[in-house]
Write a protein that holds these residues in place. Structure first.
Motif, short mmCIF file in Angstrom:
data_model
loop_
_atom_site.label_atom_id
_atom_site.label_comp_id
_atom_site.label_asym_id
_atom_site.label_seq_id
_atom_site.Cartn_x
_atom_site.Cartn_y
_atom_site.Cartn_z
N GLU A 211 0.48 -0.78 -0.45
CA GLU A 211 0.25 0.11 0.29
C GLU A 211 0.93 1.24 -0.13
OE1 GLU A 211 -3.96 0.72 2.24
OE2 GLU A 211 -2.60 1.25 3.06
N VAL A 212 1.12 1.94 -1.34
CA VAL A 212 2.14 2.64 -0.98
C VAL A 212 1.44 4.35 -0.99
CG1 VAL A 212 3.45 3.93 -3.20
CG2 VAL A 212 3.60 1.89 -3.34
N TYR A 213 -0.17 4.03 -1.79
CA TYR A 213 -0.60 5.53 -1.17
C TYR A 213 -1.87 5.56 -0.41
CZ TYR A 213 -0.21 6.98 -6.47
OH TYR A 213 0.37 7.39 -7.44
N HIS A 214 -1.24 5.91 0.93
CA HIS A 214 -2.16 6.06 2.10
C HIS A 214 -2.17 7.36 2.96
CE1 HIS A 214 -2.74 5.36 6.49
NE2 HIS A 214 -3.87 4.20 5.84
N SER A 215 -3.26 7.81 3.08
CA SER A 215 -4.01 9.21 4.04
C SER A 215 -2.12 9.78 4.88
CB SER A 215 -4.81 9.14 4.93
OG SER A 215 -6.18 8.74 4.07
N GLU A 216 -1.23 8.36 5.43
CA GLU A 216 -0.81 9.24 5.93
C GLU A 216 0.92 8.78 5.76
OE1 GLU A 216 -2.41 8.70 10.56
OE2 GLU A 216 -3.10 7.09 9.19
N ASP A 241 -7.73 4.93 3.84
CA ASP A 241 -7.57 4.18 5.01
C ASP A 241 -8.61 4.96 6.04
OD1 ASP A 241 -7.92 2.48 7.83
OD2 ASP A 241 -5.34 3.18 7.97
N TYR A 242 -9.92 5.02 5.13
CA TYR A 242 -11.38 6.26 5.19
C TYR A 242 -12.08 5.64 6.81
CZ TYR A 242 -15.78 8.56 5.55
OH TYR A 242 -16.96 9.75 5.65
N HIS A 243 -12.23 5.89 7.77
CA HIS A 243 -12.73 5.91 8.85
C HIS A 243 -14.04 6.19 9.40
CE1 HIS A 243 -9.48 3.28 9.63
NE2 HIS A 243 -10.53 2.69 10.81
#
Ligand code: AMP
Ligand code: ZN
Ligand code: FE
Ligand code: FE
Length: 280
Positions: A211-216, A241-243
């Motif tokens: 997972e290269v693209y992630h919010s953090e 990783d929307y919560h």
């Protein structure tokens, strides 16, 4: 390729989540609740109505000598007893850990009951539900303070999860024909060279993508991961990783800094499955 619903620690129902994705004009969405498949049926039905690709997923916590690694299974099969049993076992461990964390909070004079947590959660219960309840009862000002003081890895009520090794989770998911992704590999600091070694090892145990693209994960981390994926011949995945309200400030379909996750990521994952002869 990475979202959470009310089946675990997201605030949108599976149906609402898919509706949001369709409104945003996303081509596809994966639901990856922690240790449960509970939201997949509802999401799948909504996706069919709204004409958006839906990917059945889940996020499994695994345990290593340097903390937890999260593994996403994507394109999970339906009606797999092996998978159901594996996740049921993880949910039991999760609930035991939750009880131990509530005990530690109680020892500090903080009263939180399982019933109160169940009010926040419809499916698998986790630390974000505890955080929400702590805010609601006025013990802390916000979610950040709840994790900083009590629930985070350095918090006073923290209890590590008893979880399988990442090799085991990768192998099990891969044997089921899932696309196995290491979620947010650079979220937490680990010793130099350790994650590289882990990725090389897991690539031999069924790992398919990073997972290269992630919010953090900022640009520098993304570049490091992209070159690692390239070196190990792994695909590149991406997810917000929307919560919902359980993790503020994240935008569905977007990575770090609100950058939209390109559609080519999804095409790449589909292509890898076709090449392996796996169903899409
Ligand atoms: P659990 O599975 O119960 O350990 O909870 C994991 C969830 O807690 C993940 O989805 C994280 O997003 C969230 N989480 C972990 N650490 C923090 C933190 N320091 N601040 C906010 N959320 C966190
Ligand atoms: Zn979560
Ligand atoms: Fe995670
Ligand atoms: Fe997640």
């Amino acid at each position: 390729m990475h979202t959470h619903s009310t089946a675990s620690d997201g605030s949108d129902t599976p149906g609402q989540l898919v509706e949001k994705a369709a409104k945003k004009g996303l081509r596809a969405i994966a639901l990856t609740d922690h240790d449960t498949l509970g939201g997949l049926g509802e999401a799948q039905a909504a996706a069919k109505d709204l004409n958006i690709d839906f990917v059945r997923g889940c996020e499994v916590s695994t345990s290593t000598e340097h903390g937890s690694i999260h593994i996403l299974g994507l394109w999970l099969p339906e009606n797999s007893e092996i998978l159901e049993n594996f996740l049921a076992h993880l949910l039991e461990r999760r609930n035991e850990r939750n009880m131990r964390m509530l005990d530690k909070l109680r020892a500090e004079g903080i009263e939180l009951s399982v019933e109160e947590l169940s009010e926040e959660a419809k499916g698998s219960i986790g630390r974000p539900h505890m955080a929400k309840a702590l805010v609601k009862k006025g013990y802390v000002r916000d979610l950040g303070e709840a994790f900083g003081k009590y629930l985070g890895i350095n918090g006073s009520a923290y209890v590590p999860k008893v979880a399988p090794r990442p090799e085991q989770a990768c192998k099990l998911l891969s044997d089921l024909g899932a696309t196995v992704v290491m979620a947010h590999p650079l979220l937490r600091p680990v010793p130099d060279g350790w994650i590289e070694q882990m990725i090389t090892g897991l690539a031999h145990n069924g790992l398919c993508a990073l997972e290269v693209y992630h919010s953090e994960q900022d640009r520098a981390k993304m570049e490091r991961l992209a070159s690692l994926a390239n070196k190990e011949n792994l695909a590149i995945s991406g997810g917000s990783d929307y919560h919902g309200r359980f993790k503020n400030g994240l935008k569905m379909g977007c990575a770090y800094g609100g950058m939209p996750i390109p559609e080519s990521i999804y095409d790449g994952l589909l292509e890898q499955r076709r090449q392996k002869g796996l169903p899409v």
